[in-house]
Design a protein around this motif. Structure first.
Motif, PDB file in Angstrom:
ATOM      1  N   LYS A  22       2.705   7.235  -7.205  1.00  6.53           N
ATOM      2  CA  LYS A  22       1.691   8.250  -7.716  1.00  6.53           C
ATOM      3  C   LYS A  22       2.467   9.654  -7.637  1.00  6.53           C
ATOM      4  O   LYS A  22       1.985  10.658  -8.634  1.00  6.53           O
ATOM      5  CB  LYS A  22       0.465   8.550  -6.707  1.00  6.53           C
ATOM      6  N   TYR A  23       3.673   9.621  -7.311  1.00  8.13           N
ATOM      7  CA  TYR A  23       4.123  11.149  -7.103  1.00  8.13           C
ATOM      8  C   TYR A  23       5.358  11.239  -8.099  1.00  8.13           C
ATOM      9  O   TYR A  23       5.961  12.697  -7.925  1.00  8.13           O
ATOM     10  CB  TYR A  23       4.720  11.404  -5.640  1.00  8.13           C
ATOM     11  N   GLY A  24       5.597  10.167  -8.868  1.00  5.25           N
ATOM     12  CA  GLY A  24       7.012  10.553  -9.880  1.00  5.25           C
ATOM     13  C   GLY A  24       7.271   9.301 -10.291  1.00  5.25           C
ATOM     14  O   GLY A  24       6.777   8.107 -10.042  1.00  5.25           O
ATOM     15  N   LYS A  25       8.454   9.461 -10.774  1.00  7.82           N
ATOM     16  CA  LYS A  25       9.492   8.328 -11.401  1.00  7.82           C
ATOM     17  C   LYS A  25      10.728   8.248 -10.976  1.00  7.82           C
ATOM     18  O   LYS A  25      11.316   9.222 -10.318  1.00  7.82           O
ATOM     19  CB  LYS A  25       9.499   8.375 -12.909  1.00  7.82           C
ATOM     20  N   ALA A  54       7.902  15.560   2.218  1.00  5.64           N
ATOM     21  CA  ALA A  54       7.751  14.297   0.998  1.00  5.64           C
ATOM     22  C   ALA A  54       6.387  13.687   1.538  1.00  5.64           C
ATOM     23  O   ALA A  54       6.517  13.330   2.809  1.00  5.64           O
ATOM     24  CB  ALA A  54       8.870  13.469   0.878  1.00  5.64           C
ATOM     25  N   PRO A  55       5.532  13.244   0.614  1.00 14.14           N
ATOM     26  CA  PRO A  55       4.557  12.436   0.716  1.00 14.14           C
ATOM     27  C   PRO A  55       4.751  11.041   1.435  1.00 14.14           C
ATOM     28  O   PRO A  55       5.858  10.623   1.270  1.00 14.14           O
ATOM     29  CB  PRO A  55       3.625  12.339  -0.603  1.00 14.14           C
ATOM     30  N   VAL A  56       3.836  10.505   2.031  1.00 12.71           N
ATOM     31  CA  VAL A  56       3.965   9.211   2.727  1.00 12.71           C
ATOM     32  C   VAL A  56       4.198   8.085   1.312  1.00 12.71           C
ATOM     33  O   VAL A  56       3.624   8.139   0.199  1.00 12.71           O
ATOM     34  CB  VAL A  56       2.920   8.610   3.485  1.00 12.71           C
ATOM     35  N   GLY A  57       5.205   7.146   1.570  1.00  9.59           N
ATOM     36  CA  GLY A  57       5.430   6.116   0.574  1.00  9.59           C
ATOM     37  C   GLY A  57       6.502   6.391  -0.389  1.00  9.59           C
ATOM     38  O   GLY A  57       6.744   5.300  -1.075  1.00  9.59           O
ATOM     39  N   LYS A  91       1.019  -1.101   0.195  1.00 10.99           N
ATOM     40  CA  LYS A  91       0.121  -0.103  -0.255  1.00 10.99           C
ATOM     41  C   LYS A  91       0.952   1.137  -0.145  1.00 10.99           C
ATOM     42  O   LYS A  91       0.402   2.085  -0.754  1.00 10.99           O
ATOM     43  CB  LYS A  91      -0.923  -0.184   1.022  1.00 10.99           C
ATOM     44  N   LEU A  92       1.987   1.058   0.809  1.00 14.22           N
ATOM     45  CA  LEU A  92       2.798   2.345   1.104  1.00 14.22           C
ATOM     46  C   LEU A  92       3.507   2.646  -0.562  1.00 14.22           C
ATOM     47  O   LEU A  92       3.713   3.745  -0.864  1.00 14.22           O
ATOM     48  CB  LEU A  92       3.859   2.237   1.834  1.00 14.22           C
ATOM     49  N   ILE A  93       3.910   1.451  -1.149  1.00 18.10           N
ATOM     50  CA  ILE A  93       4.628   1.681  -2.391  1.00 18.10           C
ATOM     51  C   ILE A  93       3.652   2.038  -3.351  1.00 18.10           C
ATOM     52  O   ILE A  93       4.157   3.104  -4.364  1.00 18.10           O
ATOM     53  CB  ILE A  93       5.234   0.210  -2.760  1.00 18.10           C
ATOM     54  N   LEU A 106      11.944  14.177  -4.457  1.00 14.93           N
ATOM     55  CA  LEU A 106      11.262  13.775  -3.039  1.00 14.93           C
ATOM     56  C   LEU A 106      12.205  12.878  -2.325  1.00 14.93           C
ATOM     57  O   LEU A 106      11.964  12.930  -1.017  1.00 14.93           O
ATOM     58  CB  LEU A 106       9.903  13.113  -3.669  1.00 14.93           C
ATOM     59  N   ALA A 107      12.731  11.942  -2.947  1.00 21.18           N
ATOM     60  CA  ALA A 107      13.921  11.111  -2.226  1.00 21.18           C
ATOM     61  C   ALA A 107      15.032  10.651  -3.061  1.00 21.18           C
ATOM     62  O   ALA A 107      14.967  10.992  -4.364  1.00 21.18           O
ATOM     63  CB  ALA A 107      12.893  10.026  -1.738  1.00 21.18           C
ATOM     64  N   ALA A 108      16.214  10.601  -2.271  1.00 23.38           N
ATOM     65  CA  ALA A 108      17.344  10.106  -2.892  1.00 23.38           C
ATOM     66  C   ALA A 108      18.015   8.797  -2.152  1.00 23.38           C
ATOM     67  O   ALA A 108      17.908   8.908  -0.902  1.00 23.38           O
ATOM     68  CB  ALA A 108      18.297  11.026  -3.350  1.00 23.38           C
TER      69      ALA A 108
END
Length: 306
Positions: free
Chosen positions: A113-116, A194-197, A106-108, A170-172
Protein backbone atom coordinates in the motif's frame (compact mmCIF):
# COMPACT_ATOMS: atom_id res chain seq x y z
CA UNK A 1 34.00 -38.82 -2.63
CA UNK A 2 36.06 -37.51 -5.54
CA UNK A 3 36.14 -33.74 -5.24
CA UNK A 4 36.96 -33.36 -8.97
CA UNK A 5 33.48 -34.70 -9.71
CA UNK A 6 31.97 -32.22 -7.25
CA UNK A 7 33.50 -28.89 -8.14
CA UNK A 8 31.75 -25.98 -6.40
CA UNK A 9 29.18 -24.11 -8.49
CA UNK A 10 29.29 -20.90 -6.46
CA UNK A 11 31.81 -18.51 -4.97
CA UNK A 12 32.17 -17.56 -1.29
CA UNK A 13 29.55 -15.03 -0.17
CA UNK A 14 30.09 -11.44 -1.35
CA UNK A 15 32.47 -12.49 -4.10
CA UNK A 16 30.76 -10.92 -7.10
CA UNK A 17 30.97 -11.32 -10.86
CA UNK A 18 32.18 -8.39 -12.96
CA UNK A 19 32.84 -7.63 -16.62
CA UNK A 20 36.64 -7.46 -16.49
CA UNK A 21 38.73 -10.54 -17.19
CA UNK A 22 40.59 -10.16 -13.89
CA UNK A 23 40.55 -11.22 -10.23
CA UNK A 24 40.22 -8.28 -7.84
CA UNK A 25 40.63 -9.38 -4.22
CA UNK A 26 40.39 -7.39 -1.00
CA UNK A 27 43.10 -8.82 1.27
CA UNK A 28 42.68 -7.94 4.94
CA UNK A 29 45.78 -8.62 7.08
CA UNK A 30 44.95 -10.51 10.29
CA UNK A 31 48.53 -10.71 11.57
CA UNK A 32 51.99 -10.84 9.98
CA UNK A 33 51.51 -14.44 8.81
CA UNK A 34 47.83 -14.43 7.99
CA UNK A 35 45.50 -12.59 5.63
CA UNK A 36 41.78 -12.79 5.04
CA UNK A 37 40.57 -12.74 1.45
CA UNK A 38 37.26 -11.01 2.10
CA UNK A 39 35.52 -9.29 -0.82
CA UNK A 40 36.33 -10.16 -4.41
CA UNK A 41 35.37 -9.34 -7.98
CA UNK A 42 35.74 -12.23 -10.41
CA UNK A 43 35.31 -12.47 -14.18
CA UNK A 44 31.92 -13.78 -15.28
CA UNK A 45 33.66 -16.31 -17.52
CA UNK A 46 35.75 -17.90 -14.74
CA UNK A 47 34.41 -20.98 -12.97
CA UNK A 48 34.54 -21.04 -9.14
CA UNK A 49 37.06 -23.89 -8.82
CA UNK A 50 39.54 -22.02 -11.05
CA UNK A 51 39.28 -19.03 -8.70
CA UNK A 52 39.91 -21.22 -5.67
CA UNK A 53 42.86 -22.92 -7.39
CA UNK A 54 44.31 -19.51 -8.23
CA UNK A 55 44.11 -18.45 -4.58
CA UNK A 56 45.81 -21.65 -3.46
CA UNK A 57 48.72 -21.16 -5.87
CA UNK A 58 49.23 -17.39 -5.62
CA UNK A 59 48.49 -16.46 -2.02
CA UNK A 60 51.80 -15.65 -0.36
CA UNK A 61 50.39 -15.95 3.15
CA UNK A 62 48.21 -18.27 5.15
CA UNK A 63 44.75 -17.42 3.80
CA UNK A 64 41.29 -17.27 5.36
CA UNK A 65 38.09 -17.46 3.33
CA UNK A 66 34.68 -16.65 4.84
CA UNK A 67 31.22 -17.47 3.53
CA UNK A 68 32.06 -20.92 2.18
CA UNK A 69 29.24 -23.40 1.63
CA UNK A 70 29.60 -27.18 2.01
CA UNK A 71 30.76 -27.69 -1.59
CA UNK A 72 33.49 -25.05 -1.29
CA UNK A 73 34.49 -26.43 2.10
CA UNK A 74 34.84 -29.94 0.66
CA UNK A 75 36.86 -28.69 -2.31
CA UNK A 76 39.21 -26.67 -0.11
CA UNK A 77 39.58 -29.63 2.23
CA UNK A 78 41.13 -31.52 -0.64
CA UNK A 79 43.63 -28.65 -0.94
CA UNK A 80 44.69 -28.89 2.71
CA UNK A 81 42.29 -26.35 4.24
CA UNK A 82 40.56 -26.76 7.59
CA UNK A 83 37.17 -25.26 8.40
CA UNK A 84 34.89 -24.05 11.20
CA UNK A 85 31.11 -23.84 10.98
CA UNK A 86 29.94 -20.28 11.75
CA UNK A 87 26.30 -20.02 10.69
CA UNK A 88 23.71 -20.61 7.99
CA UNK A 89 22.69 -18.98 4.73
CA UNK A 90 19.04 -18.37 3.74
CA UNK A 91 18.50 -19.40 0.10
CA UNK A 92 15.32 -18.81 -1.92
CA UNK A 93 14.81 -21.16 -4.88
CA UNK A 94 13.13 -19.83 -8.01
CA UNK A 95 10.19 -21.97 -9.04
CA UNK A 96 9.11 -22.48 -5.43
CA UNK A 97 6.49 -20.48 -3.57
CA UNK A 98 8.30 -18.83 -0.68
CA UNK A 99 5.37 -16.51 0.05
CA UNK A 100 2.56 -18.97 0.81
CA UNK A 101 2.30 -18.38 4.57
CA UNK A 102 -0.85 -16.47 5.47
CA UNK A 103 1.03 -14.27 7.93
CA UNK A 104 3.58 -13.35 5.26
CA UNK A 105 0.90 -12.65 2.67
CA UNK A 106 -0.73 -10.21 5.10
CA UNK A 107 2.58 -8.40 5.62
CA UNK A 108 3.19 -8.21 1.87
CA UNK A 109 -0.30 -6.82 1.31
CA UNK A 110 0.26 -4.17 3.99
CA UNK A 111 3.60 -3.20 2.49
CA UNK A 112 2.19 -2.95 -1.04
CA UNK A 113 0.00 0.00 0.00
CA UNK A 114 2.95 2.32 0.51
CA UNK A 115 4.56 2.51 -2.91
CA UNK A 116 6.14 0.70 -5.84
CA UNK A 117 9.41 -1.12 -6.46
CA UNK A 118 11.93 0.27 -8.95
CA UNK A 119 15.45 -0.74 -9.95
CA UNK A 120 18.06 2.02 -9.82
CA UNK A 121 20.69 2.26 -12.56
CA UNK A 122 24.21 2.51 -11.22
CA UNK A 123 25.62 6.04 -11.30
CA UNK A 124 27.26 8.42 -8.84
CA UNK A 125 24.00 10.20 -8.08
CA UNK A 126 22.25 6.99 -7.03
CA UNK A 127 25.34 5.81 -5.18
CA UNK A 128 25.28 9.03 -3.11
CA UNK A 129 21.53 8.71 -2.51
CA UNK A 130 22.05 5.21 -1.11
CA UNK A 131 24.74 6.50 1.23
CA UNK A 132 22.33 9.12 2.56
CA UNK A 133 19.56 6.54 2.90
CA UNK A 134 21.85 4.27 4.94
CA UNK A 135 22.18 7.02 7.56
CA UNK A 136 18.40 7.14 8.13
CA UNK A 137 17.92 3.39 7.98
CA UNK A 138 17.54 1.06 10.94
CA UNK A 139 20.94 0.71 12.69
CA UNK A 140 22.32 3.50 10.50
CA UNK A 141 23.66 5.40 13.51
CA UNK A 142 25.54 2.38 14.89
CA UNK A 143 29.13 1.29 14.15
CA UNK A 144 29.00 -0.67 10.90
CA UNK A 145 30.50 -4.10 10.27
CA UNK A 146 33.35 -4.12 7.75
CA UNK A 147 34.66 -6.43 5.00
CA UNK A 148 31.73 -8.87 5.20
CA UNK A 149 29.77 -7.58 2.21
CA UNK A 150 29.73 -4.72 -0.30
CA UNK A 151 28.39 -1.95 1.91
CA UNK A 152 27.92 0.62 -0.87
CA UNK A 153 26.34 0.68 -4.31
CA UNK A 154 29.09 -0.49 -6.68
CA UNK A 155 29.18 -1.40 -10.39
CA UNK A 156 28.01 -4.91 -11.29
CA UNK A 157 25.49 -4.93 -8.46
CA UNK A 158 21.77 -4.18 -8.66
CA UNK A 159 19.79 -1.92 -6.35
CA UNK A 160 16.02 -2.13 -5.84
CA UNK A 161 14.10 0.40 -3.75
CA UNK A 162 10.54 0.76 -2.53
CA UNK A 163 9.53 4.35 -3.18
CA UNK A 164 6.39 6.29 -2.32
CA UNK A 165 4.44 8.50 -4.72
CA UNK A 166 6.36 11.43 -3.20
CA UNK A 167 9.65 9.74 -4.18
CA UNK A 168 10.55 8.95 -0.58
CA UNK A 169 12.41 5.68 -0.14
CA UNK A 170 11.18 3.21 2.49
CA UNK A 171 13.48 0.23 1.85
CA UNK A 172 16.31 -0.92 -0.41
CA UNK A 173 17.94 -4.23 -1.36
CA UNK A 174 21.27 -4.62 -3.16
CA UNK A 175 21.98 -7.82 -5.10
CA UNK A 176 25.15 -9.24 -6.67
CA UNK A 177 25.74 -12.11 -9.10
CA UNK A 178 27.60 -14.92 -7.32
CA UNK A 179 27.55 -17.51 -10.13
CA UNK A 180 25.67 -18.51 -13.27
CA UNK A 181 23.02 -20.03 -11.03
CA UNK A 182 23.02 -17.86 -7.92
CA UNK A 183 22.28 -14.29 -6.82
CA UNK A 184 23.32 -12.94 -3.43
CA UNK A 185 22.05 -10.12 -1.19
CA UNK A 186 24.63 -7.54 -0.15
CA UNK A 187 22.46 -4.94 1.61
CA UNK A 188 19.04 -4.99 3.29
CA UNK A 189 18.06 -1.44 4.25
CA UNK A 190 14.83 -0.23 5.86
CA UNK A 191 14.03 3.33 6.87
CA UNK A 192 13.83 3.67 10.67
CA UNK A 193 10.18 4.71 10.71
CA UNK A 194 9.07 2.63 7.70
CA UNK A 195 5.63 1.00 7.99
CA UNK A 196 5.27 -2.70 8.76
CA UNK A 197 5.49 -4.96 5.71
CA UNK A 198 7.59 -2.81 3.39
CA UNK A 199 10.64 -5.08 3.43
CA UNK A 200 8.53 -8.21 2.93
CA UNK A 201 6.78 -6.56 -0.03
CA UNK A 202 10.09 -5.42 -1.53
CA UNK A 203 11.61 -8.90 -1.33
CA UNK A 204 8.52 -10.52 -2.85
CA UNK A 205 8.54 -8.07 -5.75
CA UNK A 206 12.25 -8.54 -6.41
CA UNK A 207 11.76 -12.31 -6.37
CA UNK A 208 9.05 -12.01 -9.05
CA UNK A 209 11.25 -9.76 -11.18
CA UNK A 210 14.26 -12.08 -10.96
CA UNK A 211 12.41 -15.36 -11.37
CA UNK A 212 12.56 -15.39 -15.17
CA UNK A 213 16.19 -14.28 -15.56
CA UNK A 214 17.67 -17.77 -15.68
CA UNK A 215 19.05 -18.01 -12.14
CA UNK A 216 18.16 -20.95 -9.91
CA UNK A 217 18.43 -19.34 -6.49
CA UNK A 218 18.74 -16.10 -4.56
CA UNK A 219 20.57 -15.95 -1.24
CA UNK A 220 19.20 -13.57 1.37
CA UNK A 221 22.57 -13.80 3.06
CA UNK A 222 24.13 -15.34 6.11
CA UNK A 223 22.94 -15.51 9.71
CA UNK A 224 25.95 -16.18 11.96
CA UNK A 225 26.04 -18.03 15.28
CA UNK A 226 23.11 -20.38 14.56
CA UNK A 227 23.52 -23.86 15.99
CA UNK A 228 23.99 -27.00 13.92
CA UNK A 229 24.58 -30.60 14.89
CA UNK A 230 28.36 -30.11 15.14
CA UNK A 231 27.95 -27.11 17.45
CA UNK A 232 26.76 -29.46 20.15
CA UNK A 233 30.21 -31.07 20.45
CA UNK A 234 31.77 -29.70 23.65
CA UNK A 235 34.92 -27.59 23.29
CA UNK A 236 34.74 -27.56 19.48
CA UNK A 237 35.54 -24.32 17.68
CA UNK A 238 32.03 -24.15 16.21
CA UNK A 239 30.63 -24.48 19.75
CA UNK A 240 32.87 -21.58 20.79
CA UNK A 241 31.51 -19.48 17.90
CA UNK A 242 27.92 -20.30 18.88
CA UNK A 243 28.60 -19.45 22.52
CA UNK A 244 30.21 -16.15 21.55
CA UNK A 245 27.15 -15.30 19.48
CA UNK A 246 24.82 -15.90 22.43
CA UNK A 247 26.98 -13.70 24.63
CA UNK A 248 26.97 -10.89 22.07
CA UNK A 249 23.29 -11.10 21.13
CA UNK A 250 22.53 -7.91 23.04
CA UNK A 251 24.68 -6.07 20.48
CA UNK A 252 24.16 -8.16 17.35
CA UNK A 253 20.67 -9.66 17.30
CA UNK A 254 21.30 -12.62 15.01
CA UNK A 255 18.08 -14.30 16.20
CA UNK A 256 16.02 -11.36 14.94
CA UNK A 257 17.80 -11.63 11.60
CA UNK A 258 17.05 -15.35 11.52
CA UNK A 259 13.35 -14.87 12.28
CA UNK A 260 13.05 -12.24 9.54
CA UNK A 261 14.69 -14.39 6.85
CA UNK A 262 12.92 -17.55 7.99
CA UNK A 263 9.56 -15.91 7.16
CA UNK A 264 10.29 -16.72 3.52
CA UNK A 265 10.74 -20.45 4.17
CA UNK A 266 14.27 -20.56 2.71
CA UNK A 267 16.65 -23.48 2.39
CA UNK A 268 19.17 -23.11 5.20
CA UNK A 269 22.71 -24.02 4.07
CA UNK A 270 25.70 -24.32 6.39
CA UNK A 271 28.38 -21.61 6.13
CA UNK A 272 32.05 -22.04 7.07
CA UNK A 273 35.27 -20.14 7.56
CA UNK A 274 38.10 -22.02 5.82
CA UNK A 275 41.84 -21.62 6.33
CA UNK A 276 45.05 -23.54 5.66
CA UNK A 277 46.12 -25.65 7.42
CA UNK A 278 43.44 -24.96 10.06
CA UNK A 279 41.35 -22.23 11.63
CA UNK A 280 42.80 -21.14 14.97
CA UNK A 281 40.80 -19.63 17.81
CA UNK A 282 43.27 -16.76 17.99
CA UNK A 283 42.61 -16.08 14.32
CA UNK A 284 38.85 -16.01 14.92
CA UNK A 285 39.35 -13.49 17.73
CA UNK A 286 41.41 -11.22 15.46
CA UNK A 287 38.81 -11.72 12.75
CA UNK A 288 36.14 -10.27 15.08
CA UNK A 289 38.29 -7.18 15.61
CA UNK A 290 38.76 -6.68 11.88
CA UNK A 291 35.04 -6.75 11.12
CA UNK A 292 34.36 -4.03 13.73
CA UNK A 293 32.11 -6.18 15.92
CA UNK A 294 33.91 -5.05 19.06
CA UNK A 295 32.99 -1.42 18.32
CA UNK A 296 29.34 -2.39 17.92
CA UNK A 297 29.46 -4.19 21.28
CA UNK A 298 31.14 -1.20 22.93
CA UNK A 299 28.48 1.16 21.56
CA UNK A 300 25.74 -0.95 23.15
CA UNK A 301 27.47 -1.11 26.53
CA UNK A 302 28.28 2.61 26.59
CA UNK A 303 25.61 4.25 24.39
CA UNK A 304 26.17 7.72 25.85
CA UNK A 305 29.72 7.84 24.49
CA UNK A 306 28.59 7.60 20.87
Amino acid sequence: MDYILNKPKSLPLSWIRHENNTFDFTNVPINKNCEWISLAKVSKQTTPHIVLDYIEKHSGKFSILRGCNSDIRQYLKSKGFGSVYIGKEAVLEFGKDHFEKKSLKKLIKRGSKYGKVIELPYNEENRNKIEKFKKISAHGNEPQLKFLYFSSFVPNTRMFVLTTEENSWLAAVQISVNSNEKLHTELLLRKKDAPVGVMEFLISEIFRKLENEGFKEWSLGEVPFLKNKNSAKPFSKSAFVTLAGRMLKFAYNYEGLYFFKNKFNPRWDDVYVCARPKVKLSTLFLFVLKINLHKLVFSKIFPSIN
